[in-house]
Design an enzyme around this catalytic site. Sequence first.
Site, PDB file in Angstrom:
ATOM      1  N   GLY A 136       2.732  -2.878   8.535  1.00 29.89           N
ATOM      2  CA  GLY A 136       2.904  -3.094   9.962  1.00 29.89           C
ATOM      3  C   GLY A 136       4.359  -3.398  10.291  1.00 29.89           C
ATOM      4  N   GLU A 142      -6.085  -5.901   4.030  1.00 27.53           N
ATOM      5  CA  GLU A 142      -6.124  -7.116   3.185  1.00 27.53           C
ATOM      6  C   GLU A 142      -7.277  -7.077   2.204  1.00 27.53           C
ATOM      7  OE1 GLU A 142      -3.239  -8.823   3.915  1.00 27.53           O
ATOM      8  OE2 GLU A 142      -3.613  -9.281   1.822  1.00 27.53           O
ATOM      9  N   THR A 170       0.832  -1.212   0.000  1.00 24.59           N
ATOM     10  CA  THR A 170       0.000   0.000   0.000  1.00 24.59           C
ATOM     11  C   THR A 170       0.866   1.261   0.000  1.00 24.59           C
ATOM     12  OG1 THR A 170      -1.718  -1.164   1.221  1.00 24.59           O
ATOM     13  CG2 THR A 170      -1.793   1.234   1.284  1.00 24.59           C
TER      14      THR A 170
END
Length: 536
Positions: free
Chosen positions: A61, A304, A22
Amino acid sequence: EQQEKWVPRAVNMEIIGTYAQTELGHGTFLRGLETTATYDPNTEEFVLNSPTLTAYKWWPGGLAHTANHCVVVAQLHSKGVNHGVHPFIVQIRDEDTHMPLPGVKVGEIGPKLSFSTANNGFLGFDNFRVPRDSMLMKNAQVLKDGTYVKSRLSKLTYGTMVFIRVMIVTDMAYYLSVGATIAIRYSAVRHQSKPKENEPEPQILDYVTQQHKLFIALASSHAFRVTGQWLWTTFVRVNKALTSGNADTLPELHAVACCLKAVTTRDAASMVEACRMSCGGHGYMTSSYLPILYGITTAACTYEGENTVLLLQTARSLVKAWQKGSKGKPLSPTEAYLMDKSPVPKWENTLDGIIAGFRRVSAGKVQDCVSKIDKLVKMGTSYEDAWNQTSVRLVAASEAHSRAVILATFRAEVSRAAAALSPPLARVLHQLVHLYTVYWALERVGDLLLYTSIAERDVQELQQQYEDLLQKIRPNTVGLVDAFDLRDEILNSTLGAYDGRVYERLMEEALKSPLNAEPVNQSFHKYLKPFMQGKL
Ligand SMILES: CC/C=C\C/C=C\C/C=C\CCCC(=O)SCCNC(=O)CCNC(=O)[C@H](O)C(C)(C)COP(=O)(O)OP(=O)(O)OC[C@H]1O[C@@H](n2cnc3c(N)ncnc32)[C@H](O)[C@@H]1OP(=O)(O)O
Ligand SMILES: Cc1cc2nc3c(=O)[nH]c(=O)nc-3n(C[C@H](O)[C@H](O)[C@H](O)COP(=O)(O)OP(=O)(O)OC[C@H]3O[C@@H](n4cnc5c(N)ncnc54)[C@H](O)[C@@H]3O)c2cc1C
């Protein structure tokens, strides 16, 4: 070869990685990602670059301070041709000093709704060079001279996302088991109000409205665990076929993983929120863990694959299946019911009757979508615009399809397992299947009235069935959440601890607050007192 190079080092934690796909400007539309990886045949390297601010990776993350490597998804350029997005494994920090490498800009994206410990980060490249073997070449390759070798199936690049979506369904089962355990145990300890003046305050678990809020979370945890196991088995089977070069079953897996991920995450988030609200003020305490749990589950509606986008992916598959089936071509097992052209049968208030009803709803919605799109296109609307104008109905069709899959799987798997269970346990699990099925029939009664022969008296009977089931399940409720066997350290909740010492735990946690370190906080002297004396 690449797996031999990277996997052992990742397993022994020399490599701490994250998945950097992303960007600030794109999360859903992967073909719009802006990070580039341009092959230099003179040095046999790829040059990674973030040409714009919106090209910066954003969200991964652990990226901000934990990861020293990451899988970067970038537009692959070679010999002047853009071959689309491909994955690269890239070292971003020195393995000894952990300093960002020259040409790498990395940092933390700031406070979020939850996941406060995840150090989600941003990442930008300034003509950062990596060796050719950084390109993950399982599917497509770039040869030393820059020749691009196409993957046999371009969508295999998206394979990691299918895997995570499959895992998320089981994750939601777990998170719901946590929420249900906390809220049901608290509801067994909490006494409140006096409906009968000459009797003590009852457990709030005895209020039927409380049971209505909580038992569906309990039942959904089991439904999603069973469905997640089925989906995982399907994933393993499809990947085995892919390994031998057969991609025929991948589209069905993609479609069912999309809608199940979307529906289970949305249900989990809304049911965890219901668990929080069912605990009154104490449910709003961070020490209850329910607000944190809500933050975790609601995030899954976005990561996701944003839920709407994924439901539209499944809708794309359902519309294609309808068009294929209408030409007499065979459909995949999960979509075969779409071609059931038999007359709508007499409604039956049974599990099989309700499951068949949801299949009728899904098929009816898909048919309505196809008709609307066809009508718009015949009137001169482009297919893309017709799709967009029909998209609210397409999402609803996808949801109905997903519910039909969950209902059928939950019923089939519990029926299959029941033979090996003790009769009392089998009875309780069947009650949960029954509750789950009747709950959703009542939730979607409008659709059933539109697409099946259900009548008003059937609906009244279903409502009574539902209320009877709440009563039957009540005596086993605490036992059912204890059966999840979640340790207090894992629950991390003042309200859900096994010993039920809620009030003592709430006070113990409160006294840990830094604001209780002194009887008069410095804010009095700095702000309140001068304000009260008119000095501010
Ligand atoms: C288990 C969880 C772990 C821990 C939990 C705790 C913390 C987790 C925290 C974070 C984890 C999550 C991390 C992330 O979020 S990673 C980033 C995730 N991003 C996405 O999911 C992006 C979503 N977008 C897409 O997938 C695509 O852009 C798209 C929406 C599918 C559109 O792509 P596009 O190329 O335009 O494709 P279409 O034109 O729509 O379709 C073309 C064709 O391809 C088929 N297709 C699409 N995707 C897949 C796939 N994944 N697998 C197989 N096939 C796919 C599609 O069906 C269509 O086929 P046709 O035959 O109809 O042409
Ligand atoms: C907690 C968390 C952890 C994450 N971890 C990672 C990670 O580790 N690695 C990583 O790469 N990413 C990660 N992400 C990013 C995540 O994958 C993206 O946020 C997600 O894919 C959605 O993309 P977006 O944010 O660009 O939203 P957008 O796609 O911009 O969506 C915004 C709105 O537009 C709508 N929309 C977009 N496209 C369409 C369409 N075609 N049709 C209809 N509506 C549309 C959506 O439905 C949504 O309502 C994480 C996100 C979160 C919240």
